[in-house]
Design a protein around this motif. Sequence first.
Motif, PDB file in Angstrom:
ATOM      1  N   LEU A  38     -10.884  -3.840   3.351  1.00 57.32           N
ATOM      2  CA  LEU A  38     -10.565  -4.815   2.319  1.00 57.32           C
ATOM      3  C   LEU A  38      -9.949  -6.031   2.999  1.00 57.32           C
ATOM      4  O   LEU A  38      -8.934  -5.913   3.682  1.00 57.32           O
ATOM      5  N   THR A  40      -8.456  -9.954   2.588  1.00 55.89           N
ATOM      6  CA  THR A  40      -7.986 -10.989   1.675  1.00 55.89           C
ATOM      7  C   THR A  40      -7.508 -12.188   2.486  1.00 55.89           C
ATOM      8  O   THR A  40      -7.016 -12.035   3.592  1.00 55.89           O
ATOM      9  N   THR A  42      -4.999 -15.532   2.213  1.00 55.81           N
ATOM     10  CA  THR A  42      -3.909 -16.156   1.470  1.00 55.81           C
ATOM     11  C   THR A  42      -3.647 -17.543   2.029  1.00 55.81           C
ATOM     12  O   THR A  42      -3.448 -17.696   3.234  1.00 55.81           O
ATOM     13  N   GLU A  62      -3.596 -10.208   9.949  1.00 58.96           N
ATOM     14  CA  GLU A  62      -2.872  -8.939  10.107  1.00 58.96           C
ATOM     15  C   GLU A  62      -3.832  -7.796   9.768  1.00 58.96           C
ATOM     16  O   GLU A  62      -4.734  -7.938   8.948  1.00 58.96           O
ATOM     17  N   TYR A  63      -3.597  -6.677  10.421  1.00 60.45           N
ATOM     18  CA  TYR A  63      -4.503  -5.538  10.310  1.00 60.45           C
ATOM     19  C   TYR A  63      -3.687  -4.307   9.962  1.00 60.45           C
ATOM     20  O   TYR A  63      -2.572  -4.122  10.465  1.00 60.45           O
ATOM     21  N   GLY A  64      -4.206  -3.498   9.102  1.00 57.43           N
ATOM     22  CA  GLY A  64      -3.528  -2.258   8.768  1.00 57.43           C
ATOM     23  C   GLY A  64      -4.554  -1.182   8.451  1.00 57.43           C
ATOM     24  O   GLY A  64      -5.741  -1.464   8.266  1.00 57.43           O
ATOM     25  N   LEU A  66      -4.861   2.427   6.046  1.00 57.83           N
ATOM     26  CA  LEU A  66      -4.185   3.361   5.147  1.00 57.83           C
ATOM     27  C   LEU A  66      -4.014   4.691   5.874  1.00 57.83           C
ATOM     28  O   LEU A  66      -4.845   5.057   6.714  1.00 57.83           O
ATOM     29  N   ARG A  92      -4.294  -9.530  16.782  1.00 54.73           N
ATOM     30  CA  ARG A  92      -4.345 -10.725  17.615  1.00 54.73           C
ATOM     31  C   ARG A  92      -5.805 -11.126  17.868  1.00 54.73           C
ATOM     32  O   ARG A  92      -6.141 -12.309  17.836  1.00 54.73           O
ATOM     33  N   VAL A 113      -3.583 -16.826   5.964  1.00 58.79           N
ATOM     34  CA  VAL A 113      -3.334 -15.489   6.502  1.00 58.79           C
ATOM     35  C   VAL A 113      -4.434 -14.562   6.012  1.00 58.79           C
ATOM     36  O   VAL A 113      -4.634 -14.414   4.808  1.00 58.79           O
ATOM     37  N   ASP A 115      -5.633 -10.827   5.741  1.00 55.25           N
ATOM     38  CA  ASP A 115      -5.216  -9.423   5.847  1.00 55.25           C
ATOM     39  C   ASP A 115      -6.437  -8.529   5.823  1.00 55.25           C
ATOM     40  O   ASP A 115      -7.264  -8.625   4.905  1.00 55.25           O
ATOM     41  N   CYS A 116      -6.518  -7.649   6.800  1.00 54.10           N
ATOM     42  CA  CYS A 116      -7.643  -6.713   6.876  1.00 54.10           C
ATOM     43  C   CYS A 116      -7.074  -5.312   6.790  1.00 54.10           C
ATOM     44  O   CYS A 116      -6.388  -4.876   7.726  1.00 54.10           O
ATOM     45  N   ASP A 117      -7.322  -4.631   5.718  1.00 54.33           N
ATOM     46  CA  ASP A 117      -6.778  -3.280   5.551  1.00 54.33           C
ATOM     47  C   ASP A 117      -7.904  -2.273   5.453  1.00 54.33           C
ATOM     48  O   ASP A 117      -8.736  -2.337   4.537  1.00 54.33           O
ATOM     49  N   ILE A 119      -9.635   0.831   4.468  1.00 56.06           N
ATOM     50  CA  ILE A 119      -9.551   1.830   3.397  1.00 56.06           C
ATOM     51  C   ILE A 119     -10.131   3.151   3.885  1.00 56.06           C
ATOM     52  O   ILE A 119      -9.629   4.224   3.584  1.00 56.06           O
ATOM     53  N   GLN A 120     -11.208   3.054   4.658  1.00 54.32           N
ATOM     54  CA  GLN A 120     -11.860   4.242   5.222  1.00 54.32           C
ATOM     55  C   GLN A 120     -12.430   3.849   6.574  1.00 54.32           C
ATOM     56  O   GLN A 120     -13.035   2.787   6.706  1.00 54.32           O
TER      57      GLN A 120
ATOM     58  N   THR B  21     -12.510   8.609  -1.075  1.00 52.86           N
ATOM     59  CA  THR B  21     -12.582   8.490   0.382  1.00 52.86           C
ATOM     60  C   THR B  21     -13.094   9.799   0.931  1.00 52.86           C
ATOM     61  O   THR B  21     -12.784  10.872   0.410  1.00 52.86           O
ATOM     62  N   HIS B  23     -12.501  11.302   3.761  1.00 52.31           N
ATOM     63  CA  HIS B  23     -11.665  12.108   4.653  1.00 52.31           C
ATOM     64  C   HIS B  23     -10.627  12.965   3.920  1.00 52.31           C
ATOM     65  O   HIS B  23     -10.357  14.087   4.323  1.00 52.31           O
ATOM     66  N   LEU B  38      -4.734   3.458  -4.989  1.00 46.59           N
ATOM     67  CA  LEU B  38      -5.545   4.450  -4.297  1.00 46.59           C
ATOM     68  C   LEU B  38      -4.637   5.615  -3.905  1.00 46.59           C
ATOM     69  O   LEU B  38      -3.652   5.422  -3.191  1.00 46.59           O
ATOM     70  N   LEU B  66      -0.516  -3.215  -0.471  1.00 47.19           N
ATOM     71  CA  LEU B  66      -1.176  -4.157   0.418  1.00 47.19           C
ATOM     72  C   LEU B  66      -0.501  -5.519   0.267  1.00 47.19           C
ATOM     73  O   LEU B  66      -0.010  -5.863  -0.816  1.00 47.19           O
ATOM     74  N   ARG B  68      -1.410  -8.492  -0.129  1.00 43.71           N
ATOM     75  CA  ARG B  68      -1.827  -9.432  -1.166  1.00 43.71           C
ATOM     76  C   ARG B  68      -2.203  -8.698  -2.454  1.00 43.71           C
ATOM     77  O   ARG B  68      -3.059  -9.145  -3.218  1.00 43.71           O
ATOM     78  N   ARG B  73       1.853 -13.451  -1.537  1.00 44.21           N
ATOM     79  CA  ARG B  73       1.737 -12.446  -0.479  1.00 44.21           C
ATOM     80  C   ARG B  73       3.113 -11.893  -0.100  1.00 44.21           C
ATOM     81  O   ARG B  73       4.067 -12.636   0.089  1.00 44.21           O
ATOM     82  N   ARG B  76       4.167  -7.658   5.242  1.00 43.84           N
ATOM     83  CA  ARG B  76       3.784  -6.282   5.544  1.00 43.84           C
ATOM     84  C   ARG B  76       5.007  -5.513   6.036  1.00 43.84           C
ATOM     85  O   ARG B  76       5.686  -5.951   6.967  1.00 43.84           O
ATOM     86  N   ASP B 117      -1.261   3.968  -2.434  1.00 46.71           N
ATOM     87  CA  ASP B 117      -1.320   2.599  -1.909  1.00 46.71           C
ATOM     88  C   ASP B 117      -1.848   1.653  -2.967  1.00 46.71           C
ATOM     89  O   ASP B 117      -2.985   1.802  -3.435  1.00 46.71           O
TER      90      ASP B 117
ATOM     91  N   GLU D  89      -0.393  -5.473  24.799  1.00 49.11           N
ATOM     92  CA  GLU D  89      -1.802  -5.656  25.119  1.00 49.11           C
ATOM     93  C   GLU D  89      -2.027  -5.569  26.639  1.00 49.11           C
ATOM     94  O   GLU D  89      -2.948  -4.905  27.100  1.00 49.11           O
TER      95      GLU D  89
END
Lengths: 237, 237, 237, 237, 237, 237
Positions: A38, A40, A42, A62-64, A66, A92, A113, A115-117, A119-120, B21, B23, B38, B66, B68, B73, B76, B117, D89
């Motif tokens: 997912l 988004t 901002t 930013e990356y996360g 679940l 980065r 910004v 955000d990449c989260d 989900i799977q 999901t 997993h 979720l 999340l 956003r 925002r 995190r 989440d 890194e």
Amino acid sequence: MRPSGRNLSELRPISIETGVTKHAEGSCLIKMGDTHVLCTATIEDRPPSFLKGTGLGWVTAEYGMLPRATNTRNRREAATGKQGGRTVEIQRLIGRALRAGVDRVALGERQIVVDCDVIQADGGTRCASITGGWVALRLAVNKLMKAGVCTSDPLLDHVAAISCGIYAGQPVCDLDYAEDSEAGTDGNFIMTGAGKLIEVQMSAEGATFSRGQMNELLDLAEAGVAELVKAQKAATE
Amino acid sequence: MRPSGRNLSELRPISIETGVTKHAEGSCLIKMGDTHVLCTATIEDRPPSFLKGTGLGWVTAEYGMLPRATNTRNRREAATGKQGGRTVEIQRLIGRALRAGVDRVALGERQIVVDCDVIQADGGTRCASITGGWVALRLAVNKLMKAGVCTSDPLLDHVAAISCGIYAGQPVCDLDYAEDSEAGTDGNFIMTGAGKLIEVQMSAEGATFSRGQMNELLDLAEAGVAELVKAQKAATE
Amino acid sequence: MRPSGRNLSELRPISIETGVTKHAEGSCLIKMGDTHVLCTATIEDRPPSFLKGTGLGWVTAEYGMLPRATNTRNRREAATGKQGGRTVEIQRLIGRALRAGVDRVALGERQIVVDCDVIQADGGTRCASITGGWVALRLAVNKLMKAGVCTSDPLLDHVAAISCGIYAGQPVCDLDYAEDSEAGTDGNFIMTGAGKLIEVQMSAEGATFSRGQMNELLDLAEAGVAELVKAQKAATE
Amino acid sequence: MRPSGRNLSELRPISIETGVTKHAEGSCLIKMGDTHVLCTATIEDRPPSFLKGTGLGWVTAEYGMLPRATNTRNRREAATGKQGGRTVEIQRLIGRALRAGVDRVALGERQIVVDCDVIQADGGTRCASITGGWVALRLAVNKLMKAGVCTSDPLLDHVAAISCGIYAGQPVCDLDYAEDSEAGTDGNFIMTGAGKLIEVQMSAEGATFSRGQMNELLDLAEAGVAELVKAQKAATE
Amino acid sequence: MRPSGRNLSELRPISIETGVTKHAEGSCLIKMGDTHVLCTATIEDRPPSFLKGTGLGWVTAEYGMLPRATNTRNRREAATGKQGGRTVEIQRLIGRALRAGVDRVALGERQIVVDCDVIQADGGTRCASITGGWVALRLAVNKLMKAGVCTSDPLLDHVAAISCGIYAGQPVCDLDYAEDSEAGTDGNFIMTGAGKLIEVQMSAEGATFSRGQMNELLDLAEAGVAELVKAQKAATE
Amino acid sequence: MRPSGRNLSELRPISIETGVTKHAEGSCLIKMGDTHVLCTATIEDRPPSFLKGTGLGWVTAEYGMLPRATNTRNRREAATGKQGGRTVEIQRLIGRALRAGVDRVALGERQIVVDCDVIQADGGTRCASITGGWVALRLAVNKLMKAGVCTSDPLLDHVAAISCGIYAGQPVCDLDYAEDSEAGTDGNFIMTGAGKLIEVQMSAEGATFSRGQMNELLDLAEAGVAELVKAQKAATE
């Protein structure tokens, strides 16, 4: 033979659904097979402090993931008290990649910004984040242009990324987790819509590779990114 | 008149999609109007250390949002280096609520971690997390029973939660964000399928309330939870 | 029969000694039986940043426990590097409770910080903190009024709190540790001097309760808080 | 013209002094011009926990920079409370690079930690760390072999690294800080003594590059690494 | 003339009240004038891990200060996320001081943790912590001996501490805050009941001192500690 | 007999090499036998915030140790997430010591940060840091004076430090690690070029000492510091 039965150069099914959250200025859910991210975007009116008064904008990421995006549960980074080395490295990379496609003068003194989260996860989450992150960025920038905040387009070109590697002795494109965990050599290739390179990260955990192999992977990557760019266009135009 | 045009006792549209999901042992995406959470349940073979050798199992929960998911925002939590007070409070509540419906002897010495989440927030995320978290838990427990690991059902009853409050002078059920940010008095009501109370948290930020108002909200909550339990049944049976 | 031999509705001996530290603008040592909490109120000339320019004041609280306030030593939170979930939950509760009795316009743009430090614990520390915290707040506000900084009284009413629960099948008031650790259902009831409710937190760890039981506990709480308010008056008038 | 007056393919003066600290099992001070890195290798009898019972060894690396190794003072990471993203890194890169040259079966169940601490920085610190880190590793492994702890050599080949980039429109080798801060495109090339590739990291901050340019840099890197390997041999044989 | 009107060698009124908390194995509230410190001693059956199997015991200390123990409120260390440098320095000092009076063989493989929490501060809190900490330790050790766990007395002698300094050009004993904040040179002197030195810490913030001055302060300290030891005896015998 | 064969009053060979890094305003590598510390001084145009507008300058210090400066590898403090108690204690000591020799009015509203990083440790690192730190400070201040930024010399006198202790029953000067780890009583003595005392820290881990012994150590320290001051002069004049 690849575990998924795909041809050597065949990508997983790509799906990019836009407008998936009502709050973000730009958003999409990108699926590369079973890898779902997912993304988004901002828009923040103020740039980071090191850019105050320069007239330049900034794009960061930013990356996360679940906790149960993976086969076994990962401890939540918010609970461990810091982002792990892998997370820091990936976010980065995403930020650098997206900035390569941005005219920071045209963007003006503001920050976006992304955000990449995840989900799977099923391999290739950083590449999917870049490809999907660009779509979210494109949609957010469209809003800035429609509102007349930006008058010339701050996005110079598409940015997309694909992983390729040597699996079972053969060069393959868009590795899934089953392949990724076995591949001695693999790389992430980030390119523009025009086919120029932005970043190449090839690495051989416990092995080495030749320039010939490197060129084979670059050939696969060029074709793969072209397909991704097509999917980005279909999603945003 | 409620901002959404709903009747005083009317819940938002409920949607519970399971198996979202590949997993997790149990999972669902619960939507209460524009609030989307979720929920995944992870079975761990080992109980937390304080239960070693007791024969008892444990259910715990973690909560996240999340960046956003909200209108502006949020930073995190993994980046700030700790879970905020609100997050800690909510995940402790979810864990306590779910454990109230669990026969920990029947579960045996193992732990189920329920991750909630928030993908998109529009008020009532903690209640949606409990209601959806129970569904994920139910599905994971079903796997334990099908595999013969548990022989009697460790789940004693449904657990679901709803928020009710005094909005514009009137008691209303299932507050959305527009209502929640205005309501002087509101509460979260966690109940079983049989209508027994598990937890009541009523609070008046900068105001007070009477026992009469409290009883009106309890009436609304009982009806609301009954609807949620119906939706849980539809999703899991 | 209660372990302490008290009647069902009987509170522990209450003692509120004021002026116990020479530095704080308001202070008291509250004893509810063997639970001893030192409460201090600090007046800060500046409000928190989110209130700058609004004309409104703020009251906040922090809670701590000396390492050996309990039967077995607890690790010092300053040494573990963060306040635990329980601490965060409690201090947010104390702050909300006290603010419910404050006219934030009359207080003006300043902040009062109420520190509640448990010297010795025997159950009910959060309720004692609220009841004693209000006394420290009252004394600090008296100074503001005497100095003419506040012209109308920023305190609208008394705020006090009591815990009640079901112990050995019977509703009891002001649980001590021996009761608290056995009670399936218990609650914290925060009320004003006029008997209005500010916050109700009822919870059943691993159990459930009925509305009838809830009402019995509320009856006990109303009587108990009335006694506490009397003790607050004796200490501050 | 390069700021230093060097030819396009010319490396800075290389100096590798070994045995610079009395405590470490292997150590060197590597100087690539004004970039000075102290590298030490520590042998630990126990492997990391994820390798217990596998018969395999591990090589890992940590990277640091003295606060005034740079032109303006950097805040000490120990004081900020965490290693920054750049540090994480880099040290992951050094570890991966060195492991590519290690026969982990021959090493046996032990760990070698290579610490690379930058005493003075003038560009290319991560490459110098890899080249110097390998020397420290080689010396430590020599001790294991001399002591008969390892019977076949755990080091398969040399590992060395060089940065190359496009400076003022021309491909140059071994960038110093003046070049590095101007170069749009640059890369780190990690290779073995036999000239095989271990890792390629090419990146264009705010720019792009072509496959032609990439090949030019690879040509430079091959020649540069060959020189570094010669210097490693001179220092260790 | 000292601000308090005391003679140069005069200590503040000393009060040591024992048995002030019902949970701790040993406890006292020590008052040196307006400096009040609550000291508790906790017996732990297990020694720290570095002493397992050695037959030796350990005594350690922790130090804290309530937020409003001082004239202006200090931020709670648990909230800032770590113990400050001053706290760390002080608690290491207290631990070292107390251990100097302990026969660690006679104590056996266990640990005693002495917590010193400053309730009200007016200078000399670290010295009061040592003097009061020893009393708590003595009382806890008495329990071990009474229970027959220790057969010979693990306490070799009294340990007490006093601060002395040059105030307004004259050597004075037991500095209060008004003196401490003005004194260019001051020191903490930790001694045994027999008058031997355990630790001397003399320091001149922005100044220097002579050996003659140093000897004058030592003379004062010897007399002061003798008085403190008398007070310890009165409290524990 | 000392392990090194030195006389009781004999210092280890002293070497102070200046100008060892090209970036710092002042720097030296001080060697006291096998203890090697790299000291750099950084001039910052702005004073710490608590000195804004006072006209006064500040000198502060930070201390670090490379992971393999010691016989067994120490975990990197940047990786553990905080500076340990020992580090904090030492760097506060270095800062206090250096400030005692500074005319903060003459320095003006700026800060000088002295970093002391132990490259190799063999006892006495804090004393070497002070002695070498002063040299770095002197060199940086020379630059300020040459540039006319400071018109009168902000350095009032030399500052140097030596450790002395009771080893094998005899008073010895400049303890190395072999002596330091055995000595029951030892101390750090910080003095000016004129022989005045700045700080005395005597401590007896698990032992005690008399005033007579203390005086013997002070005699040794005075002679030792005089030698160190000579070496500082040779290095800076």
